[in-house]
Design a protein around this motif. Structure first.
Motif, short mmCIF file in Angstrom:
data_model
loop_
_atom_site.label_atom_id
_atom_site.label_comp_id
_atom_site.label_asym_id
_atom_site.label_seq_id
_atom_site.Cartn_x
_atom_site.Cartn_y
_atom_site.Cartn_z
N THR A 183 0.82 -1.21 0.00
CA THR A 183 0.00 0.00 0.00
C THR A 183 0.86 1.27 0.00
OG1 THR A 183 -0.10 -0.05 2.42
CG2 THR A 183 -1.91 -1.12 1.21
N LYS A 184 2.13 1.15 0.42
CA LYS A 184 2.99 2.32 0.55
C LYS A 184 4.14 2.32 -0.45
CE LYS A 184 1.99 2.52 5.49
NZ LYS A 184 2.56 2.53 6.86
N ALA A 185 4.25 1.26 -1.24
CA ALA A 185 5.32 1.17 -2.24
C ALA A 185 4.75 0.60 -3.52
CB ALA A 185 6.46 0.29 -1.72
N LYS A 186 5.33 1.01 -4.64
CA LYS A 186 4.83 0.57 -5.94
C LYS A 186 6.00 0.34 -6.90
CE LYS A 186 1.76 1.91 -9.75
NZ LYS A 186 0.89 2.98 -10.29
N THR A 227 6.51 -7.98 1.03
CA THR A 227 5.44 -6.97 1.03
C THR A 227 5.59 -6.04 2.22
OG1 THR A 227 3.91 -8.51 -0.05
CG2 THR A 227 2.95 -6.60 1.03
N ILE A 228 5.70 -6.63 3.41
CA ILE A 228 5.82 -5.79 4.60
C ILE A 228 7.14 -5.05 4.62
CG2 ILE A 228 6.74 -7.63 6.09
CD1 ILE A 228 4.98 -6.45 8.33
N GLN A 229 8.20 -5.67 4.09
CA GLN A 229 9.49 -5.00 4.01
C GLN A 229 9.40 -3.72 3.19
OE1 GLN A 229 13.03 -7.19 2.43
NE2 GLN A 229 13.22 -5.43 1.07
N MET A 230 8.80 -3.80 2.01
CA MET A 230 8.77 -2.63 1.13
C MET A 230 7.85 -1.54 1.69
SD MET A 230 11.04 -3.42 -0.96
CE MET A 230 10.89 -1.93 -1.95
N ASP A 231 6.74 -1.92 2.30
CA ASP A 231 5.89 -0.92 2.93
C ASP A 231 6.60 -0.23 4.09
OD1 ASP A 231 3.63 -0.90 1.36
OD2 ASP A 231 2.53 -2.37 2.54
N GLU A 232 7.33 -1.02 4.88
CA GLU A 232 8.06 -0.43 6.00
C GLU A 232 9.21 0.45 5.51
OE1 GLU A 232 7.64 -0.64 9.48
OE2 GLU A 232 5.65 -1.29 8.82
N MET A 233 9.85 0.05 4.43
CA MET A 233 10.94 0.87 3.90
C MET A 233 10.43 2.21 3.38
SD MET A 233 13.62 -1.80 2.15
CE MET A 233 14.81 -2.65 3.22
N ALA A 234 9.21 2.23 2.89
CA ALA A 234 8.62 3.51 2.45
C ALA A 234 8.52 4.47 3.62
CB ALA A 234 7.24 3.25 1.83
N THR A 235 8.10 3.97 4.78
CA THR A 235 7.99 4.85 5.95
C THR A 235 9.35 5.25 6.50
OG1 THR A 235 7.83 3.02 7.55
CG2 THR A 235 5.78 3.77 6.57
N ILE A 236 10.34 4.39 6.33
CA ILE A 236 11.70 4.74 6.75
C ILE A 236 12.24 5.86 5.88
CG2 ILE A 236 14.09 3.91 6.86
CD1 ILE A 236 12.90 1.13 7.55
N ILE A 237 12.01 5.76 4.58
CA ILE A 237 12.52 6.77 3.65
C ILE A 237 11.77 8.09 3.77
CG2 ILE A 237 12.66 7.35 1.18
CD1 ILE A 237 13.47 4.42 0.67
N PHE A 238 10.46 8.04 3.81
CA PHE A 238 9.68 9.28 3.78
C PHE A 238 9.38 9.87 5.15
CE2 PHE A 238 7.87 7.69 -0.47
CZ PHE A 238 8.81 8.41 -1.19
N GLU A 239 9.31 9.01 6.18
CA GLU A 239 8.93 9.49 7.51
C GLU A 239 10.03 9.32 8.53
OE1 GLU A 239 5.22 7.60 8.59
OE2 GLU A 239 4.50 7.69 6.51
N ASP A 240 11.17 8.81 8.09
CA ASP A 240 12.31 8.58 8.97
C ASP A 240 11.94 7.67 10.14
OD1 ASP A 240 15.05 8.89 9.36
OD2 ASP A 240 14.77 10.50 10.83
N LYS A 241 11.09 6.70 9.90
CA LYS A 241 10.68 5.75 10.93
C LYS A 241 11.88 4.92 11.38
CE LYS A 241 7.48 1.92 11.86
NZ LYS A 241 6.37 1.08 11.31
N LYS A 242 11.95 4.63 12.66
CA LYS A 242 13.02 3.81 13.21
C LYS A 242 12.48 2.42 13.51
CE LYS A 242 15.58 7.52 13.26
NZ LYS A 242 16.59 7.72 12.19
N PRO A 243 12.83 1.42 12.71
CA PRO A 243 12.32 0.08 12.97
C PRO A 243 12.94 -0.53 14.22
CG PRO A 243 13.95 0.03 11.21
CD PRO A 243 13.72 1.48 11.55
#
Length: 372
Positions: A64-67, A323-339
């Motif tokens: 949903t967050k990566a394409k 799937t979950i990896q790419m969605d989470e990476m989108a938030t890391i790149i755009f929102e600077d999320k810390k996994p």
């Protein structure tokens, strides 16, 4: 199949209150209606259209967050095939010679490098110079020196460098880490990581030192290294290692067949690990503390990760890792999320330093100290 949102839209408000309780009980869904994602979508081009690149592309259909929006390949027929299959426009298609021109393409945010290990270094640096975020398959490079140069290039270009550590987002793996952080295992004393299978085609790039940089250690041994670090929750301070080679024709000089290695941690915990291209059915992690244990088998495969602890079976949801990896990476790149467990270039560099030390320990037969 209709989504729950579709169902709720079709029933009247008066029926909603009557039906919702029974629907939730039957479907085991939360009472809160899931909201559609409305944030920024990470637009990704995949470089390297082989088996794993295809797996990532298929998994991204559910993101949903990566394409997937672009491709980079040295095989024109593959580019055409992917264009049709994934509806990729011609302007987002590149080969290995001209992909630097992606710097002029505002419709691509990141490039996922899924090529043989020896190509990662130069390709990630080119991606960084083109001003795009880089996602790189593991191992990030052939050695720590290359890894540091990749990190430096991405920092200089002000782009992120992430590594494809899909298990860092896997729910059952994260539950074991949560339990360790909560003290459920007590003082961790021991970790065992077993990663191995009998590799096939002797002509493949994974058995070519120039492309792979080694053998089993550069492919699956890194899972045991990384797993030891995120399960124990510490960085090792020493390593010892021994190599076994029974087929020097298939596993030529510089291509390791089987390596046993041991890691020591500051707390006194130790790890005993095995990486092999000639032993089947090895995909197991085990960790023991003075209050409990965790066992995961399979621990790293693409199929469902399974595991249990002293409290019983792990029952977290089964997910498609990529799937979950790419969605989470989108938030890391755009929102600077810390996994919970990092997937950045610094994390990849730590594994490379340990791999360097393992190969040195094999060569010298001595215990190798690891620098912070």
């Amino acid at each position: 199949m209709n989504t729950r949102r579709d169902f709720l839209q079709k029933i009247g408000a008066s029926a909603l209150m009557l039906k919702l309780g029974s629907i939730s009980a039957f479907a085991n869904v939360p009472d809160q209606i899931e909201q559609a994602y409305e944030g920024r979508v990470l637009r990704v081009a995949i470089m390297g259209l082989g088996g794993y690149g295809t797996r990532v592309a298929e998994a991204m259909k559910a993101c949903t967050k990566a394409k997937l929006v672009g491709v980079i390949s040295g095989t024109p027929s593959k580019i055409k095939e992917w264009q049709t299959k994934y509806n990729i426009p011609e302007k987002n298609c590149y080969n290995y010679d001209n992909f630097d021109q992606v710097k002029n393409n505002p419709d691509i945010d990141a490039i996922y490098v899924i090529t043989p290990n020896a190509l990662h270094h130069s390709q990630v640096i080119r991606v960084a110079k083109a001003g795009k975020h880089a996602i790189c398959e593991k191992p990030m490079a052939l050695n720590a020196k290359e890894g540091q140069e990749m990190l430096d290039a991405c920092k200089k270009a002000n782009v992120k460098l992430l590594v494809g550590y899909r298990l860092h987002f896997e729910p059952r793996t994260l539950e074991v880490i949560r339990m360790r952080n909560a003290g459920d295992f007590g003082k961790v004393m021991f970790f065992q990581g077993q990663c191995g299978f009998k590799i096939g085609d002797p002509s493949q790039w994974r058995l070519n030192k120039a492309l792979a940089g080694g053998g089993s250690m550069m492919d699956i041994g890194i899972y045991a290294i990384n797993g030891a670090r995120y399960m124990v929750g510490e960085e090792p301070v020493w390593v010892t290692a021994q190599e076994t080679k029974t087929d020097p024709v298939k596993f030529k000089e510089g291509v390791d067949e089987t390596i046993q290695f041991q890691l020591g941690f500051p707390s006194g915990a130790v790890a005993s690990c095995l990486s092999s291209y000639n032993i089947n059915y090895l995909d197991r992690f085990f960790m023991s503390g003075d209050k409990g244990y965790a066992e995961m088998q399979p621990s790293t495969g693409y199929g469902p990760i399974k595991g249990r602890t002293h409290n019983g079976e792990l029952t977290q949801p089964t997910t498609t890792h990529q799937t979950i990896q790419m969605d989470e990476m989108a938030t890391i790149i755009f929102e600077d999320k810390k996994p919970v467990v990092p997937v950045n270039g610094e994390e990849g560099l730590k594994d490379l330093k340990i791999i360097d030390a393992i190969y040195l320990a094999v060569k010298t037969g001595e215990k190798v100290k690891l620098r912070a």
